[in-house]
Design a protein around this motif. Structure first.
Motif, PDB file in Angstrom:
ATOM      1  N   VAL A  85       0.884  -1.172   0.000  1.00  0.00           N
ATOM      2  CA  VAL A  85       0.000   0.000   0.000  1.00  0.00           C
ATOM      3  C   VAL A  85       0.917   1.216   0.000  1.00  0.00           C
ATOM      4  O   VAL A  85       1.773   1.341   0.867  1.00  0.00           O
ATOM      5  CB  VAL A  85      -0.917   0.030   1.245  1.00  0.00           C
ATOM      6  CG1 VAL A  85      -1.880   1.213   1.159  1.00  0.00           C
ATOM      7  CG2 VAL A  85      -1.686  -1.272   1.373  1.00  0.00           C
ATOM      8  N   GLN A 144      -7.383   5.400  -0.873  1.00  0.00           N
ATOM      9  CA  GLN A 144      -6.489   4.583  -0.058  1.00  0.00           C
ATOM     10  C   GLN A 144      -7.129   3.243   0.281  1.00  0.00           C
ATOM     11  O   GLN A 144      -6.457   2.220   0.349  1.00  0.00           O
ATOM     12  CB  GLN A 144      -6.107   5.310   1.237  1.00  0.00           C
ATOM     13  CG  GLN A 144      -4.968   6.297   1.093  1.00  0.00           C
ATOM     14  CD  GLN A 144      -3.685   5.667   0.544  1.00  0.00           C
ATOM     15  OE1 GLN A 144      -3.664   5.089  -0.539  1.00  0.00           O
ATOM     16  NE2 GLN A 144      -2.591   5.783   1.270  1.00  0.00           N
ATOM     17  N   ARG A 145      -8.461   3.233   0.473  1.00  0.00           N
ATOM     18  CA  ARG A 145      -9.141   1.974   0.772  1.00  0.00           C
ATOM     19  C   ARG A 145      -9.115   1.054  -0.459  1.00  0.00           C
ATOM     20  O   ARG A 145      -8.958  -0.153  -0.341  1.00  0.00           O
ATOM     21  CB  ARG A 145     -10.585   2.233   1.230  1.00  0.00           C
ATOM     22  CG  ARG A 145     -10.623   2.625   2.708  1.00  0.00           C
ATOM     23  CD  ARG A 145     -11.755   3.531   3.046  1.00  0.00           C
ATOM     24  NE  ARG A 145     -13.058   2.878   2.965  1.00  0.00           N
ATOM     25  CZ  ARG A 145     -14.204   3.510   3.057  1.00  0.00           C
ATOM     26  NH1 ARG A 145     -14.217   4.826   3.230  1.00  0.00           N
ATOM     27  NH2 ARG A 145     -15.348   2.861   2.986  1.00  0.00           N
ATOM     28  N   GLY A 147      -6.688   1.112  -2.536  1.00  0.00           N
ATOM     29  CA  GLY A 147      -5.303   0.653  -2.503  1.00  0.00           C
ATOM     30  C   GLY A 147      -5.152  -0.547  -1.569  1.00  0.00           C
ATOM     31  O   GLY A 147      -4.425  -1.500  -1.876  1.00  0.00           O
ATOM     32  N   LEU A 148      -5.854  -0.481  -0.422  1.00  0.00           N
ATOM     33  CA  LEU A 148      -5.827  -1.611   0.520  1.00  0.00           C
ATOM     34  C   LEU A 148      -6.435  -2.851  -0.129  1.00  0.00           C
ATOM     35  O   LEU A 148      -5.884  -3.959  -0.027  1.00  0.00           O
ATOM     36  CB  LEU A 148      -6.658  -1.269   1.771  1.00  0.00           C
ATOM     37  CG  LEU A 148      -6.066  -0.309   2.795  1.00  0.00           C
ATOM     38  CD1 LEU A 148      -7.026  -0.163   3.973  1.00  0.00           C
ATOM     39  CD2 LEU A 148      -4.738  -0.852   3.289  1.00  0.00           C
ATOM     40  N   ALA A 151      -4.085  -4.389  -2.359  1.00  0.00           N
ATOM     41  CA  ALA A 151      -2.976  -5.064  -1.678  1.00  0.00           C
ATOM     42  C   ALA A 151      -3.429  -6.412  -1.103  1.00  0.00           C
ATOM     43  O   ALA A 151      -2.642  -7.346  -1.004  1.00  0.00           O
ATOM     44  CB  ALA A 151      -2.441  -4.162  -0.569  1.00  0.00           C
ATOM     45  N   ALA A 161       2.620  -1.314   4.238  1.00  0.00           N
ATOM     46  CA  ALA A 161       1.822  -0.108   3.998  1.00  0.00           C
ATOM     47  C   ALA A 161       2.675   1.105   4.325  1.00  0.00           C
ATOM     48  O   ALA A 161       3.172   1.248   5.433  1.00  0.00           O
ATOM     49  CB  ALA A 161       0.561  -0.130   4.841  1.00  0.00           C
ATOM     50  N   PRO A 164      -0.183   4.782   4.928  1.00  0.00           N
ATOM     51  CA  PRO A 164      -1.438   4.696   4.181  1.00  0.00           C
ATOM     52  C   PRO A 164      -2.461   5.750   4.588  1.00  0.00           C
ATOM     53  O   PRO A 164      -3.402   6.010   3.857  1.00  0.00           O
ATOM     54  CB  PRO A 164      -1.949   3.294   4.529  1.00  0.00           C
ATOM     55  CG  PRO A 164      -1.336   2.975   5.846  1.00  0.00           C
ATOM     56  CD  PRO A 164      -0.012   3.649   5.857  1.00  0.00           C
ATOM     57  N   LEU A 180      -8.230  -2.260   7.227  1.00  0.00           N
ATOM     58  CA  LEU A 180      -7.031  -3.075   7.012  1.00  0.00           C
ATOM     59  C   LEU A 180      -6.939  -4.180   8.064  1.00  0.00           C
ATOM     60  O   LEU A 180      -6.731  -5.364   7.749  1.00  0.00           O
ATOM     61  CB  LEU A 180      -5.798  -2.163   7.071  1.00  0.00           C
ATOM     62  CG  LEU A 180      -4.441  -2.837   6.911  1.00  0.00           C
ATOM     63  CD1 LEU A 180      -4.329  -3.564   5.586  1.00  0.00           C
ATOM     64  CD2 LEU A 180      -3.314  -1.801   7.000  1.00  0.00           C
TER      65      LEU A 180
END
Lengths: 225, 883
Positions: A85, A144-145, A147-148, A151, A161, A164, A180
């Motif tokens: 992340v 960003q979520r 992106g999580l 990942a 991360a 993040p 996460l």
């Protein structure tokens, strides 16, 4: 005995900038095991991102030896074994959210189930309804979520991360971290989060401090409730 | 802050800056190069046109005129470099005895040539045989009289008795038309044919023989002043120079008050050159402007390739509190650096081009172009960088500026259907011009005014730009709605990633469509220029073949025909075919015409027979008509019209018999029109069966032998000269010599410099759009590829994204560009039919050049993708941290 995910012996990284040599990370030795929850803390420029990139095999150490005994050899680590992340939004602007999240699976050749698992991963971070949106249509926290989700979609053994929540407000940052930790709850994947947010540090089991490139302490903490 | 920004720009964006400078430099280079070429070409047009005018003015003195006063008036009116007084006397005819027979000719002229004339006006008289000292007889007259060097010829003077001279040499008069022109005829009157029989005498001898005739028949004797003018003061533009020379003549005639009349050969040549000069101007416009437009589009594409990145940076600056003025200043630094660098690079490129193709002095002469190009380059850089920054600062929000713009609405031109409107306009203009057959350039004889229909330019320009925009529209539409089809198409390249790659391309439809449009325009430009140029050159070759007759042509006379050497000529190394052809003179009514006797079944073995040579039928059909009837004859359009001939009509012509050397009526039957024929003059001629002509004239002597070569024509010509050396008056000419002769005259506009420049530029432009633009576009999205690599994309998978994008842009662009290029070339050839002589039957395709262009495109695309692949393959941790 449990095989470590990452094993570092005297790993250091220096950069040459003009005539100067910048020691971004002084030689350090450490191990990361399955199930670890590590906060990597330190001020900006202390070497957090450098250490994460080395562990992700995105960068090569200048000194020492870095291996991934439980993950495989260098060069074949990503995308299945390590989920990354990034600090800044790292979504591809020309792909919708489902395609962005499915990308690691597609790169591994899992073309059949990629979209379904991507939608599941988006659901897991609460963004299933936005699957066909483009990244530019999201807020910073939503990005960003996603992106999580990306990942996590490959079910990696190690999540790295890099700040993040660094660009998010407190409430959003908390939501991202909640998402996460919830996603990792039932797995034995290790999590290392680079942050200078003490609140995040407090919610993880271990805190590693970095100062001026020196990894000088590893501290076990009681997980916050 | 501005200093820091500038330093940062130069420190961290050298690659992009250099690429953008190169793009601007290419544009400026082309503008300056085209400009300096235009200056160079237009600067020499008048000089080239007048260089081989044998005598600028022929001033005829009316009987009783004061020669000294005329000379004085001449000196006051013009600056001259040469002057000679020439005598012209009309005679009843010439006679000569050969054995027991006496040959007589019709009326003729005897010219009194002053000492030094041939040195002063070297192109007027060419010695074929004998010496210059004494009586010189024209080749045709010698043939008519059957006389050679040393033979006596009787001159039948008017009003006084005959006199006799001895032939010292046989000459040809290459400029007989102007030498014997009727001076003082009203403008528009038809040209007068030169006399059939001519004798030249030294001026002193001429006076001795014709002063008595002057006193008896003053109307039959004239004096002319042959004048060579100083050309240095003539305007560069032939149209201007024509007016200048006409006014000079008017001024002179006013001074001499009717005692002398000017035969203005210089003005006549310039009058003819006006159309060529105008065509040259039109060609510069038609061929040069699209290149400049393309270069400007290329520059804008280069300058705007970093638009998204600049928008993000400027948005960031605005969030940090930078004012609109500050942001504009920062954008101005980038525009200034790119513009200034581009200007210097462009000047350098143009100077190199000038050095390579023409004189560097023209580069300095074209100072206006140099400055204009620099301003254009700076403006383009400003339009690509400053204008968007200014627009964003005024209208856009920070959030919008940070967006990728992937869901932007269709551009204004697309909503207004500008592409369809341009194509419609192009079609209407083309239909109006091609349908009505009017000429783009109008320079009527005898009229000082000229006209150029620049509006015709709308046809190719509208087609080029309209089709380019239509391709853009179709690409947007296709990418938007045909994603699944695209995925299937890309599957062999991208494998399982094909749907994602197709989706990525579809969402970047604006970017991709812009790239495709630019590649389309570049290919269309290259293909159209190359096809036009090759067609033009091919027609120049056809013209040269028509003029020379074949690869190598051996020409003699009826008395010494080269056909007697046919076997030897055919056996020369490098000769593929040798065919004899008769060249006689025949009277059609009172008009003396060239008549060619051929074997229709064999002539095409030695010289190509083009369909364009004949009217209303193919070459094959025309030759078949000749072969079908022994007395068949093809005549020129002018003859068919003058005598109102219908196919099958009887046409009586008078041909000279070899038996009694007199002209006798020979019946022919008209079977069709020949517009052109190898070695034939352009106005009027006849083509018939050699066997019939031979039978009817009592001699099968063929005065011409046409040779087709398979090796070096110059070597064949050398062999032919050696073989024919014993025959008097034999001339051997090659296609190459004729081509050089035609190419160096203004009758064929010299396109070499312009097209070499444009063809070279087109390759650079294609390399630029496929390589540089692709690379800059990809470089702007380097972070996306770095993220892909960080997510574990293998080189082949990264390649799938990069190659697919390149394939779509270059593949679609090249295919549509080639199609549009051929269409534009077709339009250009149709519109500019006036520059072709004869008009082309079909477009000539320059395969080597097109292959070069394709190879350049593939190589530059591959290089751009490989560079990007190498950059993306190793993830840049710093890039991952930046947004």
């Amino acid at each position: 005995m449990t095989t470590p995910l990452v094993e570092a012996v005297g790993v250091g990284r220096s950069f040459r900038l003009g005539g100067q040599v910048i020691e971004a990370l002084l030689p350090a030795s450490f191990e990361v095991f399955p199930g670890d929850r590590i906060a990597l803390m330190g001020p900006s420029g202390s070497g957090k991102s450098t250490l994460l990139h080395l562990m992700a095999d995105l960068d090569v150490p200048s000194t020492g030896r870095l291996t991934w005994p439980a993950l495989g050899a260098s060069g074949r680590l990503r995308p299945g074994r390590i989920g990354m992340v990034f600090q800044a939004s790292s979504l591809l602007p020309m792909l919708d959210l489902a395609e962005n999240v499915a990308l690691p699976l597609l790169l591994q050749g899992h073309t059949q189930e990629a979209r379904e698992r991507a939608l599941q991963a988006l659901d897991a971070v609460g963004l299933g309804s936005l699957a066909d949106k483009l990244p530019e249509e999201l807020s910073g926290g939503q990005a960003q979520r996603v992106g999580l989700a990306r990942a996590l979609v490959g079910r990696p053994k190690l999540i790295l991360a890099d700040e993040p929540t660094g660009q998010l407000d407190h409430a959003t940052a908390r939501h991202v971290l909640d998402a996460l930790l919830a996603a990792l709850e039932a797995t034995d994947a290790a999590l290392i989060v680079a942050t200078h947010d003490a609140e995040i540090g407090a919610r993880l089991r271990s805190v590693w401090y970095l100062s001026h490139g020196s990894l000088h302490s590893e501290l076990e903490v009681e997980p916050a409730t | 802050m501005i200093g820091i920004w500038g330093k940062g720009l130069l420190g961290s964006r050298q690659g992009r800056l250099f690429g953008a400078m190169l793009g601007v430099g290419l544009t400026i280079g082309l503008i300056v190069a085209v400009g300096s070429f235009t200056v160079a070409a237009s600067g020499t047009m008048t000089a080239r046109a007048v260089a081989d005018v044998p005598v600028d003015w022929q001033i005829e003195l009316v009987p009783g005129a004061d020669a000294a006063a005329v000379n004085e008036a001449l000196d006051k009116a013009v600056k001259r470099r040469a002057l000679a007084t020439v005598g012209y006397a009309s005679v009843a005819g010439f006679a000569a005895r050969t054995g027991q027979t006496v040959q007589n000719t019709g009326a003729g002229k005897v010219i009194g040539v002053p000492p030094g004339y041939r040195e002063t006006f070297p192109h007027q008289i060419q010695l074929l045989l004998g010496t210059w000292d004494g009586a010189l007889i024209a080749q045709q007259t010698a043939a008519n009289l059957h006389v050679g060097v040393g033979d006596p010829v009787s001159i039948e003077r008017l009003g006084v008795g005959p006199t006799q001279v001895t032939v010292a040499g046989i000459v040809s008069l290459p400029n007989a038309d102007s030498m014997f022109q009727a001076i003082g005829m009203p403008k528009g009157a038809g040209p007068q044919a030169p006399p059939d029989n001519v004798l030249l005498l030294p001026l002193a001898q001429w006076h001795a023989l014709f002063d008595p005739q002057t006193s008896v028949r003053p109307d039959s004797v004239r004096s002319q002043l042959h004048v060579g003018l100083t050309h240095s003061g003539l305007a560069r533009d032939p149209a201007q120079a024509y007016l200048q020379v006409e006014r000079m003549a008017n001024n002179f005639e006013a001074r001499v008050a009717g005692s002398a009349l000017v035969g203005n050969n210089l003005a006549a040549r310039l009058e003819g050159a006006r159309a060529d000069a105008l065509y040259a101007r039109v060609l510069f416009l038609f061929l040069g402007v699209p290149g400049i437009v393309l270069a400007a589009l290329f520059t804008l594409a280069v300058a705007t390739s970093g638009l998204a990145r600049r928008r993000r940076e400027e948005a960031l600056l605005r969030t940090r509190g930078a004012s609109g003025t500050q942001i504009l200043k920062l954008a101005g630094i980038e525009a200034g650096v790119i513009g200034a660098g581009g200007v210097l690079a462009g000047w350098g490129l143009a100077a190199l081009a000038a050095l390579a193709w023409w004189e560097i002095s023209t580069f300095t002469a074209a100072l206006a172009w140099v400055v204009t190009a620099a301003v254009a380059g700076l403006l383009l850089a400003a339009c690509g960088i400053l204008l968007p920054a200014w627009r964003d600062a005024r209208q856009s929000t920070v959030a919008a500026a940070r967006g990728s713009g992937l869901r932007a609405p269709a551009p204004l031109w697309q909503r207004l259907y500008v592409d369809i409107a341009l194509l419609g306009l192009s079609a209407i203009v083309f239909w109006l011009i091609a349908g009505t057959g009017y000429q783009v350039v109008v320079a009527p004889e005898g009229v000082p005014q000229t006209a150029v229909h620049y509006d015709a330019f709308l046809a190719p320009l509208g087609l080029w730009i309209g089709a380019g925009l239509l391709v853009m529209r179709l690409m947007r539409l296709g990418l938007e709605r045909g994603r699944e089809g695209l995925a299937r198409l890309l599957a062999p390249l991208a494998g399982g990633l094909a749907p994602v790659v197709a989706a990525a391309l579809a969402r970047q439809k604006d970017l991709i469509a812009r790239g495709v449009a630019l590649v389309t325009l570049a290919f269309a430009f290259a293909v159209s220029i190359a096809v036009f140029n090759t067609t033009y050159r091919a027609q120049a070759l056809v013209d040269a073949q028509l003029t020379n007759g074949a690869d190598v042509t051996v020409t003699g006379s009826t008395g010494a025909p080269p056909a007697q050497l046919l076997q030897g000529l055919a056996a020369l190394p490098g000769v593929a075919a040798a065919e004899p052809m008769m060249h006689r003179y025949a009277y059609v009514g009172t008009d003396l015409q060239d008549m060619y006797g051929i074997d229709p079944a064999r002539i095409a073995r030695a010289t190509p027979m083009s369909d364009a040579y004949f009217a209303g039928m193919s070459a094959r059909e025309a030759l078949a008509r000749l072969a079908a009837r022994p007395d068949a004859v093809l005549v020129s359009e002018e003859t068919a019209q003058t005598f109102e001939l219908q196919p099958g009509d009887l046409l009586n012509v008078r041909l000279q018999s070899a038996v009694d050397h007199k002209y006798h009526v020979v019946p022919f039957h008209y079977v069709g029109i020949a517009r052109e024929f190898p070695t034939a003059p352009r106005d009027s001629f006849l083509v018939a069966n050699a066997s019939y002509m031979g039978r009817m004239t009592g001699t099968d002597a063929a005065e011409v032998v046409l040779l087709r070569t398979r090796g070096d024509p110059e070597a064949v010509a050398a062999g032919a000269r050696k073989l024919a050396a014993p025959l008097p008056g034999i001339q051997v000419s090659t296609l190459g010599e004729t081509r050089r002769l035609i190419g160096s005259s203004l009758t064929s506009v010299d396109l070499r410099g312009l097209t070499a420049l444009e063809l070279g530029f087109a390759v650079l432009m294609i390399a630029g759009v496929t390589g540089l633009i692709l690379l800059l576009g990809l470089a702007e999205r380097r972070r996306s590829f770095t993220i892909l690599a960080a997510l574990g994309a293998k080189p082949a998978q990264l390649g799938a994204f990069l190659w697919s994008e390149a394939l779509v842009i270059v593949g679609a662009g090249a295919a549509s560009g080639a199609a549009i290029g051929f269409a534009v070339a077709e339009v250009l050839v149709k519109l500019l039919s006036g520059v072709f002589d004869p008009p082309p039957e079909a477009l000539s395709i320059p395969w080597p050049y097109l292959i070069t262009v394709a190879v350049a495109a593939v190589a530059c695309t591959a290089a751009a993708v490989r560079v990007m692949l190498a950059l993306a393959r190793k993830p840049d941790p710093l890039a991952l941290r930046r947004e």
